[in-house]
Enzyme design. Structure first.
Site, short mmCIF file in Angstrom:
data_model
loop_
_atom_site.label_atom_id
_atom_site.label_comp_id
_atom_site.label_asym_id
_atom_site.label_seq_id
_atom_site.Cartn_x
_atom_site.Cartn_y
_atom_site.Cartn_z
N ARG A 2 0.84 -1.20 0.00
CA ARG A 2 0.00 0.00 0.00
C ARG A 2 0.88 1.24 0.00
NH1 ARG A 2 -5.29 -1.60 3.73
NH2 ARG A 2 -6.39 -2.60 2.00
N SER A 33 -8.30 -3.28 -2.15
CA SER A 33 -9.15 -2.11 -1.93
C SER A 33 -10.28 -2.03 -2.94
CB SER A 33 -8.31 -0.84 -1.98
OG SER A 33 -7.45 -0.76 -0.87
N TYR A 51 -2.48 -1.06 8.62
CA TYR A 51 -3.30 -2.15 9.13
C TYR A 51 -3.44 -2.06 10.65
CZ TYR A 51 -2.71 -4.37 4.56
OH TYR A 51 -2.71 -4.65 3.21
#
Length: 377
Positions: free
Chosen positions: A124, A135, A232
């Site tokens: 990411r 996503s 996360y």
């Protein structure tokens, strides 16, 4: 000389998505590829074979014909044993491999000297946003979760004032505010529900409130440091979990719909809602568990089933929610793959540079071995 891209029909149970669309076939051909698509590949996503042919693909009658001589194989889910056996050594496979759980498939690809990339491992980072398949699919899953909740819930979502009386708005509680959770919040708000949400990452509070929902969490010191550099959620201590369970347990009692979305890469999904908490909910209430395929956030959830509890609550465990919006899910995923394929192709041929930070993060097998650090051994 053109390189050969192959796309087979998805054979995993319930998988309606496809890895290329007629639109992305054109883009792949423009990159210098010949594109072979197995007959029926797009049927589950409403893309007929004729549209692939019109876009420049060759539609082949079976898996073997598609895969023979393929340099690059694009898929939604990992390849089957039959597909792996048809690949030439050195072929490249790109898919949502579910590599943590599908270790036999990973091992088989390594043994066949296939280079495999897992789209779920794309990092990411800004440069990789256009390749972020997790996503793109989670966004649709969050939307669809609310639609499924509305269908299962025996009452209306918005407040409605009529001559016969007022219908109260549904109370929706979203647990886990990632991409799926944010879309669930936005969709439930659009339908007129009163929405609350919770997450262990402090950065999500502002996002929740910006969508017009109320944030719920035990906001102590551990909460303030509960996010990894990659964005996360970190696993929380038993002490924090106990405090949060008390807070959310009291809140769940009052909710009509609970949507859970929490996943931790490489681990079983955390249990967010216990059977005791479900037992406090009203008859007719609904729980939608987006993590059911990873073990589930709701105790008692079962993948592919609706479990009705003794108190009349329904625990809905739908596998592959994006597959229920197959056309849009396929279109977004196929664009993710085109962007990723652009990293694999140099001067019209497949030329893999494993020093590239995106490819290095996403590679799972290469040179006859499992090379991803988290999957070795």
């Amino acid at each position: 000389m053109a390189f050969a891209i192959a796309v087979t029909r998805e054979r995993r149970e319930g998988e309606t998505r496809c890895a290329v669309t007629p639109e992305t076939v054109k883009k792949l051909v423009a990159m210098g590829a010949t594109v072979s698509v197995e007959a029926g590949t797009g049927h589950g996503s409403s893309f007929p074979d004729a549209d692939y042919i019109a876009a420049g693909a060759v539609v082949q009658p079976d898996t073997h014909a598609v895969l023979t001589g393929a340099d690059l194989v694009l898929k939604v889910r990992g390849p089957t044993a039959q597909e792996i056996s048809a690949l030439k050594p050195g072929a490249v496979v790109v898919a949502l491999l579910d590599a943590w759980r599908e270790k036999d498939t990973v091992t088989a690809m390594a043994a066949a000297s296939v280079t495999a990339f897992a789209m779920e491992f794309v990092p990411r980072i800004t440069r990789a946003q256009v390749m972020d398949a997790l996503s793109s699919q989670a966004n649709l899953a969050g939307y669809r979760a609310v639609i499924e909740a509305a269908a299962a819930y025996g009452r209306g979502f918005p407040m409605m004032m009529t001559a016969a009386g007022t219908v109260a708005p549904a109370k929706v509680f979203v647990m886990g505010v990632g991409v799926a959770g944010l879309q669930a919040i936005a969709t439930a708000r659009r339908l007129g529900a009163v929405v609350t949400a919770t997450d262990v990452r402090p950065a999500t509070k502002e996002q929740v409130e910006s969508l017009g929902a109320k944030f719920l969490a035990v906001e102590d010191e551990e909460f303030k440091n509960a996010q990894t550099a990659g964005g996360y959620a970190k696993p929380m201590s038993p002490e924090y979990q106990a405090k949060q369970a008390i807070l959310t347990g009291e809140h769940i009692k009052k909710q009509d719909i609970v949507i859970t979305t929490a996943l931790i890469p490489g681990r079983a999904a955390p249990v967010l809602v216990t059977a005791d908490q479900v037992a406090t909910m009203k008859p007719g209430s609904v729980l939608i568990d987006l993590a059911v395929e990873a073990g589930g956030n709701v105790e008692g959830a079962r993948s592919g089933e609706v479990v009705v509890t003794p108190n009349g609550a329904s625990i809905v465990g739908i596998a592959n929610l994006p597959g229920r919006i197959a056309s849009d899910a396929s279109s977004l995923y196929a664009k993710n793959l085109v962007a990723f394929a652009g990293l694999l192709v140099k001067d019209g041929v497949v030329n893999i540079d494993l020093e590239d930070e995106i490819l290095k993060a996403a590679v799972v097998t290469h040179g006859g071995a499992v090379v991803h650090e988290g999957l070795k051994g």
